[in-house]
Structure formats: C-alpha cells, structure tokens
Scaffold this active site. Structure first.
Site, short mmCIF file in Angstrom:
data_model
loop_
_atom_site.label_atom_id
_atom_site.label_comp_id
_atom_site.label_asym_id
_atom_site.label_seq_id
_atom_site.Cartn_x
_atom_site.Cartn_y
_atom_site.Cartn_z
N ARG A 19 -7.27 3.66 -25.24
CA ARG A 19 -8.56 3.39 -25.90
C ARG A 19 -8.90 4.40 -26.99
NH1 ARG A 19 -12.04 2.72 -20.58
NH2 ARG A 19 -10.87 4.62 -20.25
N LYS A 51 3.15 2.62 -9.39
CA LYS A 51 2.49 2.76 -8.10
C LYS A 51 1.19 3.54 -8.28
CE LYS A 51 3.35 6.21 -5.43
NZ LYS A 51 3.08 7.64 -5.74
N HIS A 95 9.84 5.28 -8.37
CA HIS A 95 10.80 6.02 -9.19
C HIS A 95 11.92 6.66 -8.36
CE1 HIS A 95 8.34 9.58 -8.26
NE2 HIS A 95 9.36 10.32 -8.63
N LYS A 135 16.50 7.36 -8.88
CA LYS A 135 17.19 8.65 -8.80
C LYS A 135 18.67 8.43 -8.51
CE LYS A 135 13.17 11.32 -7.28
NZ LYS A 135 12.95 12.44 -8.17
N GLU A 147 7.41 19.18 -1.46
CA GLU A 147 7.10 19.64 -2.82
C GLU A 147 6.47 21.01 -2.73
OE1 GLU A 147 5.57 16.47 -5.60
OE2 GLU A 147 4.82 15.75 -3.67
N ASP A 169 0.40 8.08 -0.78
CA ASP A 169 1.06 8.51 -2.02
C ASP A 169 2.57 8.56 -1.89
OD1 ASP A 169 1.00 9.62 -4.70
OD2 ASP A 169 1.50 11.56 -3.82
N HIS A 184 7.94 5.93 -1.38
CA HIS A 184 9.22 6.65 -1.49
C HIS A 184 9.93 6.84 -0.15
CE1 HIS A 184 7.64 7.26 -5.41
NE2 HIS A 184 6.97 8.35 -5.18
N LYS A 211 2.77 18.52 0.23
CA LYS A 211 2.62 19.35 -0.97
C LYS A 211 2.46 20.80 -0.55
CE LYS A 211 1.00 15.83 -4.13
NZ LYS A 211 2.23 15.61 -4.91
#
Ligand code: NDP
Ligand code: BG6
Length: 491
Positions: free
Chosen positions: A50, A149, A179, A183, A217, A236, A241, A339
C-alpha cells in the site's frame, strides 16, 4: 554438480512486497535464481504494497537487503540488471482497494504466460485478495497462487481460508508454503528412506525404539512478536514444520514421487496421529516460555519483557506423539521446538532397538543400539552410529562410532535457500513441495485438540532460561519412558 535448468518465463506479483518476508527472503531468492541464469529475461516481478513508493524507491529499499556489507561491483551490476525486471505498484490488495489498474498494466497480457501471485500478506486478508484478483480479471488459466503460513489459526479458520481461495483458484493452482519442505536436507529424507534398501526393512516398530525431532532456535520472537504472541510455538512450528517432518519419517513408501502420491501418504500419517486430550495432555505435552538468560553469549531479556506484558504464550513445546497404525504401534515420536534455546539446530534422530541377544563379554564395554542422526541445519549431514571393535590387541573392546556423511565435505557448499527452490517449484508447477488442503486441515485438527486440552485443564507454562534446552519438565517427558533427549553433537 547440480544442473541448473531454466524455468519458463513468468510474471510474479509479490503482495506484501514492503514486508519482512518479501524483503528478507523473496526478492533475494528471485535475485539469486536470476544471477544463476534460471529465470529467463522476459520474466517480470511486480512488487505490490500500500505504501506510495516509486519503483526506484522500492529498488533502493530492497537493495539494502541484497547488497549488504560491501557487495562487489559485479553483484551491484547484477542487481542493477535484475531490477530492470522489477516494477513497484501501490495497491490496496483487499477487494475494494485501489491500484489494480496499474497492477494489471504492469503484467504481460499474454494468457499463456505463467503468472504467480505470492501472498506475503496478513493471512486475514487472503480471501479478499483472492476475490479481488478474480474480480479484476487477473486470474489467467496459467495463474498460480502462493499462500504463506499460517493458513488460519485453527481448523475452522483454515477451512474458511481454503474455501475463499478455492472459489478463485483450483486446488492444483494453490501452493501452500511450508518452507521446510524446500530445504535440501528435508527433501533428502525421501531419498534416504526410499532410495536405499537397507533402511526400509527395519523402519518400523520391529526395528525402531523411538524417534526424536528437534527444531531449536537461538533467536527470540523478535520483530514478529505481535504475530507470535497470538500463535505460540505449537501453531507457529508444530502444526506445520514439525508435523511435515514427522510425516516424511513415518509415511508409507509412495508409489512415486508424484505430488499427490506423496501427499496422500503424508495425510494418512496425520490421520493416524493419536489425539491428545485433556486426560492425556499433561503426560504428553510440555509447554514453556523463556525468561531472561544468556543467548549466543549475550544477555537477553525474557519473552514477557520482549512483548511488554505477562502472557501464557508458549515459546517452547515438547510432545510425545503416537501414530496409531501397524508400522508404528508403540513407537513414540518425541517432538520439541523452541525459541531462545541453546543453539540453532534442527535434527531428526532415529533410535533403533538393541540387538536381540548380546554375545559380547561384559567387560568389552557398553553395547549401544544403532542411531541414525539426520542433521537438517546447520552442518547438514547424516550420521549412522554403529558398534565396532576398537582395533588392536588385548581382546574385544567395543566402540560406538559414526559413519558420517557431511554435506559440506561431500557436496557443493552453496545450494539454494529453501525459498529459491520453492519459488522455482511453483513456476514449474511442482506441487510436491507444498501442502495440500486436507493436510493443512488435518494437522490443525490434531493441534486444535492440544490447544483445547490446554484450555480445559491445568497445564502450566514452565519457564526456562534463555540459552538452554527448555524447561526441565521436557526431560521428564522422556524420563518417564526411561529415555533422554539426544544432542546430535554428542549423539
Ligand atoms: P509484514 O507485516 O512485515 O508485511 C506485511 C506486508 O503486507 C507489508 O508489505 C504490508 O505493506 C502489506 N499489506 C498489508 N495489508 C495490505 C493490503 N491491504 N494491501 C496490500 N498490502 C498490504 O509481514 P511479513 O512479511 O513478516 O509476513 C507476511 C506473511 O508471511 C504473513 O502471512 C506471515 O505469517 C508469513 N510468514 C512470514 C515469515 C517471516 O519470516 N517474516 C516467515 C513465515 C511466514 P503495507 O502495510 O504498506 O501495505
Ligand atoms: C517460520 C516461523 O515458519 O519458521 C518462525 O514462523 C521460525 O517463527 C522460522 O523462526 C524458522 O525457520 P528456519 O528456516 O530458520 O528454521
């Protein structure tokens, strides 16, 4: 050497082009494929958002992500040539928005040319954007739509999104991104399993004790905290995944690598996942949230400070899953993701059963069952732990040693990023690397069960210091089964 086969010329519209994903992943991915000669010259990239920007302004902004840290003159020159294919259009992508005339004019009118619409947008507007694409007559017979996603936040919302998109695009033109499927090492799972004879006969409850899938992560929620706080680790990471990885490990051999053959087998696994409910949730799931700690040698704040309030969003989840079918009866699949964990690493560990009868004398050392370690990232590789005899005189001494395949040592170091591969797969129409509608919805049904159980029961969120392996309760999840999490570095 991998062979680069150019794709057909195409036009791509990236909706959400000023956003994080587009600037950090999509535009660089297209640039890299173009540099490698995979994208033909008569392809067009239309960046849409936008903001009222000129094309030159957009190119400058996007260039900041690509020409980082003293890019060479050659790379700058390549970027200048690449961006001749790029136009920016200020478009409000919702149905009654403006800018569609300019967008249409920027596209090749040839109906035979492949056209991609990439929705790097807030998922809440996927449906109205699809309606707008249809209403403005942009949906040509060779159009494809790519959905990022998350597709919805539960089964019902996912179904609504799928229905809205399905009113404009047929299922074989819908590319739902996970994604992880792009990989290199994840794709290799299929080859490892189905192009090697020796694994399949023991790839079942007869040969395998349990499976561990870890996606850890070291980063925190960071800039995406406002999205993440509504999602949490289960939505998430696990819903997509981790369940996709589980499917690739657990599925039956498909008849071919044709997209629907593989997707049908993955779907059967998702359907066979045992439902976790309020009775079983406390024995099967541990959720956690990071507090302040040390990550990558730096002091970092806790999740609550990062988002500015106390919340019970889980930044870590560990699950003991079971697949109710003949092949996997009684074999636990332990999943864990979080995380701000000790390090960034994704790995699948297959723990085989011990040999049925031990013929070696007790003082020779411990006889350990074989273990297959599939390291997805970083340091991609496959390691098979075997028992051998320590060479030399003095009787039998056992050693547990790896048969090691390091991708970096064995192959070219620089293979394309997942988004590069996925974008080229969309142009080729290869649906095998994308999720089918029924897979997404079935995965949601299973995760919805866990979320409902969290709401119904007394399921605490355990705190863990940033920079660790998650809450201690995650170790108990395996400890109750007399097992422990393996660390691929020492596995
Ligand atoms: P951002 O918030 O950074 O970007 C969203 C983009 O959408 C902006 O360019 C925004 O620009 C644009 N936008 C919003 N509303 C409209 C509208 N009505 N019309 C046109 N453009 C609009 O999000 P991300 O880039 O992080 O994420 C995009 C999608 O990708 C989301 O679905 C996310 O879940 C998914 N995703 C992102 C990942 C990441 O690493 N970032 C990883 C995995 C998935 P403007 O407001 O100027 O119009
Ligand atoms: C995304 C999640 O899908 O995957 C992020 O939304 C996560 O929260 C990311 O950080 C991890 O991807 P990768 O490729 O870095 O393992």
């Amino acid at each position: 050497m991998a062979e680069l086969v150019p794709v057909e010329p195409f036009d791509i519209v990236i909706f959400g082009a000023t956003g994080d994903l587009a600037r950090r992943k999509l535009v660089p991915a297209l640039f890299h494929r173009w540099c490698d000669g995979q994208i033909p010259e008569n392809s067009r990239i239309v960046a849409a958002a936008r903001d009222e920007l000129s094309t030159a302004d957009y190119i400058k902004r996007a260039g900041e992500m690509v020409l980082t840290g003293g890019a060479s003159a050659e790379r700058r020159d390549a970027w200048a040539r690449f961006t001749q294919h790029l136009t920016y259009c200020a478009v409000d992508a919702t149905a009654d928005g403006k800018g569609w005339g300019e967008l249409k004019a920027a596209l090749d009118p040839d109906p035979k040319k492949i056209r991609l619409f990439y929705l790097a947008l807030p998922p809440s507007i996927y449906g109205s954007v699809c309606d707008a694409i249809g209403e403005h007559g942009l949906n040509t017979p060779r159009s494809r739509i790519v959905l990022e996603k998350p597709i919805g936040h539960d089964f019902h919302s996912a179904r609504q999104v799928n229905e809205a998109v399905g009113r404009v695009f047929p299922e074989n033109a819908i590319f739902r991104i996970d994604h992880y499927l792009g990989k290199e090492t994840v794709q290799n799972l299929l080859i490892l399993r189905f192009a090697n004879m020796l694994l399949e006969p023991v790839w079942n409850s007869g040969g395998i004790d349990h499976v561990q899938i870890t996606v850890a992560e070291s980063l925190g929620a960071g800039k995406r905290a406002s999205y993440y706080d509504r999602a949490g680790a289960l939505r998430d990471m696990v819903q997509n995944h981790l369940l996709q990885l589980l499917c690739l490990v657990a599925m039956e051999p498909p008849a071919s690598l044709e997209a629907d053959a593989v997707r049908a087998e993955k779907l059967k696994v998702l359907r066979a996942l045992r439902r976790i409910d309020s009775k079983s949730v406390n024995k099967a799931v541990v959720r956690g949230q990071y507090e302040a700690g040390v990550s990558d040698r730096e002091s970092v704040e806790g999740y609550a400070e990062e988002v500015g309030e106390a919340t019970d969003t889980e930044t870590f989840v560990a699950i003991r899953g079971e697949i109710d079918n003949w092949r996997w009866a009684g074999v636990p699949f332990y999943l864990r993701t979080g995380k701000r964990m000790r390090s960034r690493r994704s790995e699948i560990i297959i723990q085989f059963k011990p040999v049925p009868h031990d013929i070696i004398q007790a003082d020779a050392g411990a006889l350990q069952p074989n273990r297959l370690v599939i390291r997805l990232q970083p340091d991609e590789g496959v390691k098979l732990m075997l028992m051998t005899k320590d060479p030399g005189p003095g009787g039998v001494r056992l050693r547990y040693v790896p048969l090691n395949l390091s991708f970096a040592d064995e192959f070219e170091k620089d293979y394309p990023d997942a988004y590069e591969r996925l974008l080229m797969a969309v142009v080729r129409g290869n649906l095998g690397l994308f999720m089918r509608r029924d897979e997404v919805e079935t995965a949601w049904r299973w995760t919805d069960g866990i979320i409902a159980a969290w709401h119904d029961g007394d399921c605490p969120v355990h705190l863990y210091p940033a920079g660790t392996d998650g809450p201690t309760q995650a170790s108990l999840l395996l400890g109750r089964d007399d097992r422990e999490w393996f660390d691929a570095d020492t596995a």
